[in-house]
Design a protein around this motif. Sequence first.
Motif, mmCIF file in Angstrom:
data_model
loop_
_atom_site.group_PDB
_atom_site.id
_atom_site.type_symbol
_atom_site.label_atom_id
_atom_site.label_comp_id
_atom_site.label_asym_id
_atom_site.label_seq_id
_atom_site.Cartn_x
_atom_site.Cartn_y
_atom_site.Cartn_z
ATOM 1 N N ARG A 8 74.774 91.663 34.845
ATOM 2 C CA ARG A 8 73.859 91.248 35.898
ATOM 3 C C ARG A 8 72.534 90.784 35.305
ATOM 4 N N VAL A 9 72.068 91.486 34.279
ATOM 5 C CA VAL A 9 70.823 91.085 33.619
ATOM 6 C C VAL A 9 70.981 89.702 32.999
ATOM 7 N N GLY A 10 72.149 89.442 32.415
ATOM 8 C CA GLY A 10 72.406 88.130 31.835
ATOM 9 C C GLY A 10 72.376 87.028 32.877
ATOM 10 N N TYR A 11 72.973 87.297 34.028
ATOM 11 C CA TYR A 11 72.965 86.309 35.109
ATOM 12 C C TYR A 11 71.552 86.097 35.659
ATOM 13 N N LEU A 12 70.791 87.180 35.747
ATOM 14 C CA LEU A 12 69.408 87.060 36.216
ATOM 15 C C LEU A 12 68.576 86.234 35.236
ATOM 16 N N ALA A 13 68.766 86.483 33.935
ATOM 17 C CA ALA A 13 68.037 85.723 32.920
ATOM 18 C C ALA A 13 68.422 84.248 32.969
ATOM 19 N N THR A 14 69.706 83.989 33.176
ATOM 20 C CA THR A 14 70.176 82.605 33.285
ATOM 21 C C THR A 14 69.556 81.918 34.494
ATOM 22 N N THR A 15 69.551 82.614 35.618
ATOM 23 C CA THR A 15 68.972 82.060 36.845
ATOM 24 C C THR A 15 67.488 81.796 36.677
ATOM 25 N N TRP A 16 66.803 82.753 36.056
ATOM 26 C CA TRP A 16 65.363 82.578 35.839
ATOM 27 C C TRP A 16 65.093 81.349 34.977
ATOM 28 N N ALA A 17 65.761 81.266 33.829
ATOM 29 C CA ALA A 17 65.519 80.157 32.904
ATOM 30 C C ALA A 17 65.913 78.821 33.527
ATOM 31 N N GLY A 18 67.044 78.795 34.225
ATOM 32 C CA GLY A 18 67.501 77.553 34.833
ATOM 33 C C GLY A 18 66.569 77.059 35.925
ATOM 34 N N SER A 19 66.156 77.966 36.813
ATOM 35 C CA SER A 19 65.277 77.565 37.919
ATOM 36 C C SER A 19 63.898 77.157 37.407
ATOM 37 N N TYR A 20 63.408 77.872 36.412
ATOM 38 C CA TYR A 20 62.091 77.531 35.862
ATOM 39 C C TYR A 20 62.166 76.226 35.064
ATOM 40 N N GLY A 21 63.311 76.008 34.421
ATOM 41 C CA GLY A 21 63.509 74.755 33.700
ATOM 42 C C GLY A 21 63.530 73.565 34.649
ATOM 43 N N ILE A 22 64.149 73.747 35.811
ATOM 44 C CA ILE A 22 64.167 72.678 36.824
ATOM 45 C C ILE A 22 62.752 72.406 37.331
ATOM 46 N N LEU A 23 61.978 73.480 37.529
ATOM 47 C CA LEU A 23 60.590 73.303 37.959
ATOM 48 C C LEU A 23 59.797 72.537 36.900
ATOM 49 N N ALA A 24 60.033 72.872 35.626
ATOM 50 C CA ALA A 24 59.355 72.152 34.543
ATOM 51 C C ALA A 24 59.771 70.685 34.523
ATOM 52 N N LEU A 25 61.010 70.423 34.897
ATOM 53 C CA LEU A 25 61.485 69.037 34.980
ATOM 54 C C LEU A 25 60.752 68.288 36.096
ATOM 55 N N VAL A 26 60.489 68.995 37.188
ATOM 56 C CA VAL A 26 59.711 68.398 38.283
ATOM 57 C C VAL A 26 58.299 68.078 37.808
ATOM 58 N N TRP A 27 57.699 69.000 37.050
ATOM 59 C CA TRP A 27 56.367 68.739 36.490
ATOM 60 C C TRP A 27 56.389 67.481 35.624
ATOM 61 N N THR A 28 57.475 67.334 34.867
ATOM 62 C CA THR A 28 57.594 66.185 33.968
ATOM 63 C C THR A 28 57.693 64.876 34.742
ATOM 64 N N LEU A 29 58.508 64.875 35.780
ATOM 65 C CA LEU A 29 58.763 63.641 36.530
ATOM 66 C C LEU A 29 57.598 63.261 37.443
ATOM 67 N N THR A 30 56.915 64.270 37.979
ATOM 68 C CA THR A 30 55.818 63.983 38.912
ATOM 69 C C THR A 30 54.466 63.863 38.219
ATOM 70 N N GLY A 31 54.376 64.433 37.015
ATOM 71 C CA GLY A 31 53.104 64.389 36.299
ATOM 72 C C GLY A 31 52.066 65.355 36.826
ATOM 73 N N SER A 32 52.478 66.316 37.639
ATOM 74 C CA SER A 32 51.526 67.293 38.183
ATOM 75 C C SER A 32 52.183 68.664 38.279
ATOM 76 N N GLY A 33 51.343 69.703 38.294
ATOM 77 C CA GLY A 33 51.839 71.060 38.471
ATOM 78 C C GLY A 33 51.937 71.876 37.204
ATOM 79 N N PHE A 34 51.903 71.226 36.030
ATOM 80 C CA PHE A 34 52.008 71.980 34.778
ATOM 81 C C PHE A 34 50.821 72.936 34.682
ATOM 82 N N PRO A 35 51.069 74.252 34.541
ATOM 83 C CA PRO A 35 49.984 75.234 34.678
ATOM 84 C C PRO A 35 49.275 75.639 33.389
ATOM 85 N N PHE A 36 49.696 75.095 32.265
ATOM 86 C CA PHE A 36 49.148 75.564 30.993
ATOM 87 C C PHE A 36 48.369 74.467 30.272
#
Length: 344
Positions: free
Chosen positions: A4-32
């Motif tokens: 379950r921890v492995g699936y949670l880690a996968t979900t976390w990384a995948g969803s956050y990676g998609i959000l980072a992809l949105v930051w890349t495509l839109t040019g906004s939202g990157f927090p760092f």
Amino acid sequence: MTRRVGYLATTWAGSYGILALVWTLTGSGFPFGHNNPNGDQNLLRDLSPNLGAPVFAVVLLATAVAAMAMTGRHAERLRGAPRIALLTFGWLVVAGLLLAVPDVSLLAIAGYAPMLIIGAPFGWPPIDYSEVFTWSLLNQAWCVLGGLLLARAILTWQFATRDACVACGRGDTPSKWATAESAKRWGKWAAYIAAAIPVFYAVSRLAWFVGIPFGISKEFLSDLTESGATIAGAGLGTFAVVGGILTLGLVQRWGEVFPRWMIGLAGRRVPIKLAVVPATLVAVAVTTASVSLLSTGTILDAAGGGMATLPMTLWPLWGVALGAATLAYYLRRRGRCATCDSNA
């Protein structure tokens, strides 16, 4: 539970990676990097969004694939170079999430949180909470959560690929340093060090609150008093003392069994996670803050700043000692494993 921890880690990384992809495509939202208004002491302070967003997307999506691979049973057969490569990648990502992405802001919020919560109904301190709980800070906390999830998933897979128990990590020949008796010895010293450092910090702050210019000039103390900094310092000092006392619980009897004065809980065993989880979070926050301040030379400068900054130089030792004390507490109390039945 382990998968379950492995699936949670996968979900976390995948969803956050998609959000980072949105930051890349839109040019906004990157927090760092350049987009972090309070990031002067962050390791990513010079990172531009144009570079940072796609790098985050690639690394996080690759991490999701790696975490999913580790969760499957077929990956447990990996040996040699492929295993080392996957572990190296995984632990480097964990190090980045826990040490490079966050900064001293998380420790500051943890220290001030009790005062902010208690004072909020009374309008004190007079601050704009939107400037405290920023988009960058929320993402830092999210990265710490993901880093810990990923660390547990990688550790589980690491155990499995060396034919150890995936739950406790014990194998046919347990390490001597990890035995309960050994952990009791070295964990005691680690706990004492981890408890002493925040108390050392508290002594000066509480002294200033009562008007004693401990380690500073009277003029500087007067300035601190007029600005209200001594009140905030006293609050931090008080909670530092509480933290030091709770740290001692990692090696004291009352850290294992609730004391008699705790009505309703007296005599019951203290759940291991009740001590390990918060202690781990504080250890991560302190270590992260130390890395952040070391990157700017702030800790080295603090050595010559008197009692106003001198305790800061001990933060790296504090983080390591608290982490070691927490690990020793876990090793000492984990007992017989429900998965492999080992009690070594």
